[in-house]
Design an enzyme around this catalytic site. Structure first.
Site, short mmCIF file in Angstrom:
data_model
loop_
_atom_site.label_atom_id
_atom_site.label_comp_id
_atom_site.label_asym_id
_atom_site.label_seq_id
_atom_site.Cartn_x
_atom_site.Cartn_y
_atom_site.Cartn_z
N TYR A 4 1.28 3.92 -3.01
CA TYR A 4 0.84 5.30 -2.73
C TYR A 4 1.97 6.28 -3.06
O TYR A 4 1.74 7.34 -3.66
CB TYR A 4 0.43 5.43 -1.27
CG TYR A 4 -0.08 6.82 -0.92
CD1 TYR A 4 -1.43 7.15 -1.07
CD2 TYR A 4 0.79 7.81 -0.45
CE1 TYR A 4 -1.89 8.42 -0.76
CE2 TYR A 4 0.33 9.08 -0.13
CZ TYR A 4 -1.01 9.38 -0.30
OH TYR A 4 -1.46 10.65 0.00
N ASP A 8 -6.01 -0.64 0.18
CA ASP A 8 -6.75 0.48 0.75
C ASP A 8 -8.20 0.09 1.03
O ASP A 8 -8.93 -0.34 0.13
CB ASP A 8 -6.70 1.67 -0.23
CG ASP A 8 -7.24 2.94 0.39
OD1 ASP A 8 -6.44 3.68 0.98
OD2 ASP A 8 -8.46 3.19 0.30
N TRP A 44 0.83 -1.20 0.00
CA TRP A 44 0.00 0.00 0.00
C TRP A 44 0.87 1.25 0.00
O TRP A 44 0.66 2.16 -0.81
CB TRP A 44 -0.92 0.02 1.22
CG TRP A 44 -1.82 1.24 1.28
CD1 TRP A 44 -3.08 1.34 0.78
CD2 TRP A 44 -1.50 2.53 1.83
NE1 TRP A 44 -3.59 2.61 0.99
CE2 TRP A 44 -2.63 3.38 1.62
CE3 TRP A 44 -0.38 3.07 2.46
CZ2 TRP A 44 -2.67 4.70 2.04
CZ3 TRP A 44 -0.41 4.40 2.86
CH2 TRP A 44 -1.53 5.20 2.66
#
Length: 515
Positions: A440, A456, A436
């Site tokens: 990101y 997410d 994640w």
């Protein structure tokens, strides 16, 4: 007569229709070269329409200039957004173009660029000519000259500083290159005499419509760091740190807002950039960084063509046709904020990041104004910092310090030639960084269009067709049809979640009153 150069095939019927209708959606996707004048134009050029038999289409400005055409002085091709289809993703040409945009050919030879993308110099040159219609050095040269043309047209910078800003080592070389390419001396392009240095430099940043600047500001506003950046209803502003090789130099500031003509319903598809305290040599890299940050080179039509096949996304695209991918100004800043945001709300992460910026960032001796008072801390400042004093948990503090050290010793970086898989793998190898966080960072620090933080929870909930959130594996499987634009679905789904929460919050009081 300009010579012919092989270019990427264009659909002549589409180009012809866009040219005749002066369709701004095609701005930067092709250029119209007129053989009778030796000039090339943007699709929406206001000049009288040339005869079809005198028109040749080129996929980019470098190809048109390689064929011997000069940029139009009326429609100003230097204001066109880039054709992002060539710069997105992990193909060799895309990675090479991103490196050129960062100035890779300004001080290093073509052989170095070829080595960084993993192929030979001859093969790289052949790829560029076959697919873009111009060699890498031609792309680099056109980029520099068009930027110089914009500075000459829009600012009162001395020509010597324009040459420096465009990456030329001497005024003599700049004058010679400009004269050879455009058949006029730089001073002949000046629209007004220089009467004294403006403290604030103002430039246009063109985009391809539609563009949802309001949503862009809304996204950045909820994440803005007080003292480092300021986002109001109309603009984004931030402090610009001095260059790495002069850390004690004076800082500057920038402000991005809608171009005034756009506010009055005009057809100027551009944002307004205001800069203060920035050395000329930094102008082109700053503009390139802002174009990535505000996603100004995206092609909304190309993105929507892929994503609209999904019934879940189709109404979201219709509601927000100009939604773009908002990146961040600084990679390390985004990485730190991503770590602080692990499993907490955006507001909580912002609070911690603000404390960190105040305690470990550099305070300006003279603030530029309310909200523009600090420089975000560097990796060196945080590599051994005691972050527990500002409320950061031990695990996250360790991760931030590990990331700072890894950036300093080169284990991770933000180099644009890295593929998404390579980038993510390097970051996931660090303790405390999972998929994640890695994706990101790729999405917000690199502006990678296919980055996808599948773990997410909000994405898994909103993407579900029922009441139960999808698993990360199920979401990844569904997202295969969204490639190579998965990051855009992230922004659409996040926006939908935010608006749904706002609607639910507004409805709740009414229900209580009714009860």
């Amino acid at each position: 007569m300009p010579s012919s150069v092989a270019t990427t095939p264009l659909d002549p019927q589409v180009c012809e229709q866009a040219r005749l209708s002066r369709d701004a959606r095609f701005d930067g996707l092709f250029f119209t070269a007129v053989t009778s004048t030796g000039i090339y134009c943007r699709p929406m050029c206001p000049a009288p329409t040339p005869k079809r038999e005198n028109v040749t289409y080129y996929a980019n400005a470098a190809a048109a200039e390689a064929a011997g055409f000069r940029p139009c002085l009326r429609c100003r091709p230097e204001l066109s957004p880039g054709d992002d289809s060539w710069r997105r993703g992990d193909a060799t040409v895309a990675r090479a173009l991103k490196l050129i945009d960062e100035g890779a050919l300004a001080e290093a030879p073509l052989a170095d660029l070829a080595m960084r993308v993993g192929i030979g110099e001859r093969q790289l040159r052949r790829l560029f000519v076959d697919r873009l219609g111009a060699a890498p050095l031609g792309v680099h040269g056109t980029r520099r000259l068009l930027f110089a043309k914009q500075l000459l047209s829009e600012t009162m910078l001395p020509i010597t500083e324009v040459a420096l800003a465009a990456g030329f080592g001497s005024l003599r070389r700049f004058n010679a290159a400009f004269l050879e390419a455009y058949r006029m001396a730089p001073r002949e392009l000046r629209r007004r005499p220089r009467t004294g240095g403006d403290e604030v430099l103002t430039l246009r940043l063109g985009y391809r419509p539609p563009y949802d600047f309001e949503s862009m500001l809304g996204f950045l506003r909820t994440r803005a760091l007080p003292a480092v950046e300021r986002v109001d209803e109309h603009s984004y502003a931030r402090v610009i740190a001095p260059p790495d090789d002069a850390p004690d130099a004076a800082a500057g500031w920038l402000r991005v807002s809608a171009w005034p003509d756009s506010d009055r319903g005009g057809d100027e598809h551009a944002l307004q950039l205001q800069l203060h305290g920035v050395a000329p040599s930094r102008l082109l890299p700053i503009v390139a960084r802002l174009r990535r940050m505000f996603d100004l080179d995206a092609d909304p039509q190309a993105i929507a063509t892929v994503l609209a096949d999904d019934p879940k996304l189709r109404p979201l695209l219709q509601q927000r046709p100009g939604l773009r991918l908002p990146s961040g100004w600084d990679g390390f800043e985004i990485a730190v904020r991503a770590i602080l945001g692990q499993q907490v709300s955006v507001a909580a992460a912002r609070t911690l990041a603000t404390r960190l910026a105040h305690k470990y960032g550099r305070a300006l001796e003279t603030p530029f104004g309310p909200g523009l008072e600090h420089i975000f801390p560097t990796p060196l400042a945080l590599a051994d910092a005691n972050l527990s004093t500002i409320g950061i948990t031990r695990a996250r503090a360790d991760t931030i310090r590990n990331v700072a050290r890894a950036l300093l010793d080169g284990r991770v970086d933000f180099r644009p030639e890295r593929s998404l898989d390579d980038f993510a793998a390097r970051w996931v190898a660090l303790p405390g960084i999972g998929p994640w966080t890695a994706h990101y960072i790729a999405m917000r620090a690199l502006g990678h269009p296919d980055a996808f933080p599948a773990e997410d929870l909000i994405l898994r909930r909103v993407a579900s067709d029922g009441d139960t959130a999808l698993s990360a594996r199920a979401l990844l499987a569904r997202a295969e049809r969204w490639r190579p634009w998965r990051a855009y679905t992230v922004i659409h789904l996040w926006c939908e979640a935010t608006e749904s929460a706002a609607r639910a919050k507004a409805i709740a009081p009414a229900r209580r009153n009714k009860a």
